[in-house]
Motif scaffolding. Sequence first.
Motif, mmCIF file in Angstrom:
data_model
loop_
_atom_site.group_PDB
_atom_site.id
_atom_site.type_symbol
_atom_site.label_atom_id
_atom_site.label_comp_id
_atom_site.label_asym_id
_atom_site.label_seq_id
_atom_site.Cartn_x
_atom_site.Cartn_y
_atom_site.Cartn_z
ATOM 1 N N GLY A 12 0.811 -1.215 0.000
ATOM 2 C CA GLY A 12 0.000 0.000 0.000
ATOM 3 C C GLY A 12 0.840 1.258 0.000
ATOM 4 N N LEU A 13 1.863 1.287 0.832
ATOM 5 C CA LEU A 13 2.714 2.478 0.903
ATOM 6 C C LEU A 13 3.501 2.671 -0.391
ATOM 7 N N VAL A 14 3.958 1.570 -0.993
ATOM 8 C CA VAL A 14 4.706 1.685 -2.250
ATOM 9 C C VAL A 14 3.791 2.148 -3.386
ATOM 10 N N VAL A 15 2.566 1.638 -3.442
ATOM 11 C CA VAL A 15 1.622 2.073 -4.472
ATOM 12 C C VAL A 15 1.329 3.561 -4.332
ATOM 13 N N ILE A 16 1.102 4.012 -3.098
ATOM 14 C CA ILE A 16 0.808 5.432 -2.888
ATOM 15 C C ILE A 16 2.012 6.291 -3.246
ATOM 16 N N LEU A 17 3.216 5.831 -2.883
ATOM 17 C CA LEU A 17 4.430 6.565 -3.257
ATOM 18 C C LEU A 17 4.505 6.771 -4.759
ATOM 19 N N ASN A 18 4.309 5.711 -5.524
ATOM 20 C CA ASN A 18 4.419 5.814 -6.980
ATOM 21 C C ASN A 18 3.241 6.549 -7.602
ATOM 22 N N ALA A 19 2.055 6.402 -6.998
ATOM 23 C CA ALA A 19 0.894 7.131 -7.513
ATOM 24 C C ALA A 19 1.087 8.634 -7.368
ATOM 25 N N VAL A 20 1.807 9.056 -6.325
ATOM 26 C CA VAL A 20 2.134 10.476 -6.144
ATOM 27 C C VAL A 20 3.260 10.886 -7.095
ATOM 28 N N ALA A 21 4.277 10.027 -7.221
ATOM 29 C CA ALA A 21 5.456 10.390 -8.000
ATOM 30 C C ALA A 21 5.171 10.488 -9.489
ATOM 31 N N VAL A 22 4.337 9.587 -10.027
ATOM 32 C CA VAL A 22 4.127 9.540 -11.478
ATOM 33 C C VAL A 22 3.512 10.826 -12.025
ATOM 34 N N PRO A 23 2.383 11.323 -11.501
ATOM 35 C CA PRO A 23 1.859 12.568 -12.076
ATOM 36 C C PRO A 23 2.786 13.762 -11.859
ATOM 37 N N LEU A 24 3.496 13.803 -10.718
ATOM 38 C CA LEU A 24 4.389 14.936 -10.467
ATOM 39 C C LEU A 24 5.587 14.930 -11.402
ATOM 40 N N ALA A 25 5.997 13.743 -11.877
ATOM 41 C CA ALA A 25 7.131 13.659 -12.793
ATOM 42 C C ALA A 25 6.712 13.554 -14.257
ATOM 43 N N HIS A 26 5.424 13.430 -14.502
ATOM 44 C CA HIS A 26 4.936 13.282 -15.878
ATOM 45 C C HIS A 26 5.055 14.601 -16.626
ATOM 46 N N PRO A 27 5.588 14.589 -17.854
ATOM 47 C CA PRO A 27 5.754 15.856 -18.584
ATOM 48 C C PRO A 27 4.430 16.500 -18.983
ATOM 49 N N ASP A 28 3.371 15.732 -19.123
ATOM 50 C CA ASP A 28 2.095 16.295 -19.572
ATOM 51 C C ASP A 28 0.925 15.492 -19.008
ATOM 52 N N PRO A 29 0.564 15.701 -17.736
ATOM 53 C CA PRO A 29 -0.547 14.938 -17.154
ATOM 54 C C PRO A 29 -1.865 15.145 -17.884
ATOM 55 N N ALA A 30 -2.039 16.289 -18.500
ATOM 56 C CA ALA A 30 -3.283 16.537 -19.228
ATOM 57 C C ALA A 30 -3.460 15.558 -20.376
ATOM 58 N N ALA A 31 -2.354 15.047 -20.928
ATOM 59 C CA ALA A 31 -2.447 14.077 -22.020
ATOM 60 C C ALA A 31 -3.065 12.770 -21.538
ATOM 61 N N VAL A 32 -2.848 12.421 -20.269
ATOM 62 C CA VAL A 32 -3.445 11.208 -19.709
ATOM 63 C C VAL A 32 -4.953 11.405 -19.579
ATOM 64 N N VAL A 33 -5.358 12.575 -19.099
ATOM 65 C CA VAL A 33 -6.783 12.882 -18.975
ATOM 66 C C VAL A 33 -7.455 12.880 -20.343
ATOM 67 N N ALA A 34 -6.748 13.385 -21.350
ATOM 68 C CA ALA A 34 -7.305 13.443 -22.704
ATOM 69 C C ALA A 34 -7.325 12.086 -23.390
ATOM 70 N N GLY A 35 -6.636 11.093 -22.815
ATOM 71 C CA GLY A 35 -6.630 9.761 -23.404
ATOM 72 C C GLY A 35 -5.584 9.556 -24.465
ATOM 73 N N THR A 36 -4.651 10.502 -24.616
ATOM 74 C CA THR A 36 -3.607 10.346 -25.636
ATOM 75 C C THR A 36 -2.362 9.653 -25.090
ATOM 76 N N ASP A 37 -2.249 9.538 -23.765
ATOM 77 C CA ASP A 37 -1.160 8.785 -23.156
ATOM 78 C C ASP A 37 -1.784 7.665 -22.330
ATOM 79 N N LEU A 38 -1.673 6.447 -22.827
ATOM 80 C CA LEU A 38 -2.284 5.301 -22.165
ATOM 81 C C LEU A 38 -1.317 4.581 -21.225
ATOM 82 N N ASP A 39 -0.102 5.072 -21.103
ATOM 83 C CA ASP A 39 0.882 4.443 -20.220
ATOM 84 C C ASP A 39 1.652 5.523 -19.472
ATOM 85 N N PRO A 40 0.996 6.193 -18.519
ATOM 86 C CA PRO A 40 1.647 7.326 -17.848
ATOM 87 C C PRO A 40 2.858 6.927 -17.016
ATOM 88 N N VAL A 41 2.905 5.701 -16.510
ATOM 89 C CA VAL A 41 4.031 5.294 -15.671
ATOM 90 C C VAL A 41 5.313 5.229 -16.503
#
Length: 505
Positions: free
Chosen positions: A273-302
């Motif tokens: 649980g703690l590792v999942v939460i750590l990565n769930a926080v880290a991925v959007p903060l390090a993602h170059p364009d989180p809006a692309a995930v919301v728009a459905g153009t990036d299907l593999d944000p990790v």
Amino acid sequence: MTTTPPRAGRPTATTRPDGPADADRLAALGYRQELRRSLGVLGNISMGFAVVSPVVGLYAVAQVGMGVAGGAWVWALPVCLLGQLLVVCVYSELASQWPLAGGAYQWSRRLAGPTFAWLTGWLWQFAVMFANTTVAYLAAPWFFALFGATPTPPQLVLTALGFMLCCTLVNAYGINLLRRFVALGIAAEAIASVLVGLALLLFFREHGLGLLTDTLGAPAATGTGTLMSFLAVVAVGGWAFIGFDACVSTAEETKDAARQVPRAMRWSLLGVGLVVILNAVAVPLAHPDPAAVVAGTDLDPVTTAVTAGFGDWSAKPFVVVVLVSFTACLMASQGGAARGLYSLARDGVFPFSAQVRKVNRHQAPIGGLVAATLVSCAALPLGLESTAIGSLIAFGTAATFLPFFLLTAVALVARLRGTWRPAGEVSYGRWGTALNALAVLWTGLEVVNICWPRALLAPPGAPWYQVWAAVLGTGVVTLAGLGYLLVRRPQRLMREPAEPAATVR
């Protein structure tokens, strides 16, 4: 046949079990030692950790979570973790009193009787076996990613079949070989989850913490309100915190099981649980364009976040460790499914019980392993329609939470009636009833939440049966189980569950 409720009260014996005492305890519960008891607490924790698997859990829910609720999706994960910790509290009291493989079935026999127990065991078994189908199918694309190839749906299905058969072969050689492969998977998890997650968070962050409260317009884009989007993410996020009951599946192969299995469940769930939460926080903060995930153009944000931070060179090594993690998860989960079937079949209450209950010379439940593999492989052709795998995930999550709800509910009823008072190594005393009631509330709400038909969790333009996949899938398995109960009446074959005169410590 009616089942005599277990005697209330605390144990009087104080002998701490080693190998022989564990076998004596098993005999007192009505069974002889057939599986190899060689796991310590770390081995048992590794089984639970591998099945819950932060890599598998995160990959299954990250894209959906961000697509539904933007960066704010991460707040659903602590809710799911706390809810599942309530379930672990109930499971710990049960596992410490009755440390048996096939926990849901075995515990229900002692709490509510044979008919309820058989149906609970039936539902749990199919949930695990179809979850194995999903894990094998989700692992297949990573094999092709090693070579930069784009697979067709038939190639994905055949590759998933290959994964399934390889994991079956490892499981057939017994718990010691399985433990070594799972240890390799956990090492890969440590690289892919802990080290990468910390590096993304500390060195490659692209956005401020405010992103974690920003939905990025996702609720408006999907036509839902913020609350409904959050509930949808909670429904999806629950999938990342199931599988800790794999620790129970190997209870008859764990030394000092009454003491160590509850500890293993708790630590495996908390660790994952703690590792999942750590990565769930880290991925959007390090993602170059989180809006692309919301728009459905990036299907593999990790993977996008990892390669953006570490560089393109990291893509192939990252694929390798993720592939190893998926394989270890499948091996451990497949082993748990086999042991659950073995537990049902040795009581003669599962179809083809004489064959399913067989144990090979490596003291592995080979009959249950073959049966579990056949059922899981039979569902793989659903992957020929690529959008159908989402339906399988939805069904698998609902089918897993339904036994959680049924078992916690029947435990609460037994407490309130006075027919069960925890008498094992773990007991929460007066707090136990309150924790049990909260576990029933959580699992009941989550079953409804997961089964609620939502078009936003289905592929665009999906047919109605995919939107209703959780309800339909769970309904079909339940009706099949009820039909078998009415026709074959397996509950009549159940022996009166044995109870030891005193719980051995």
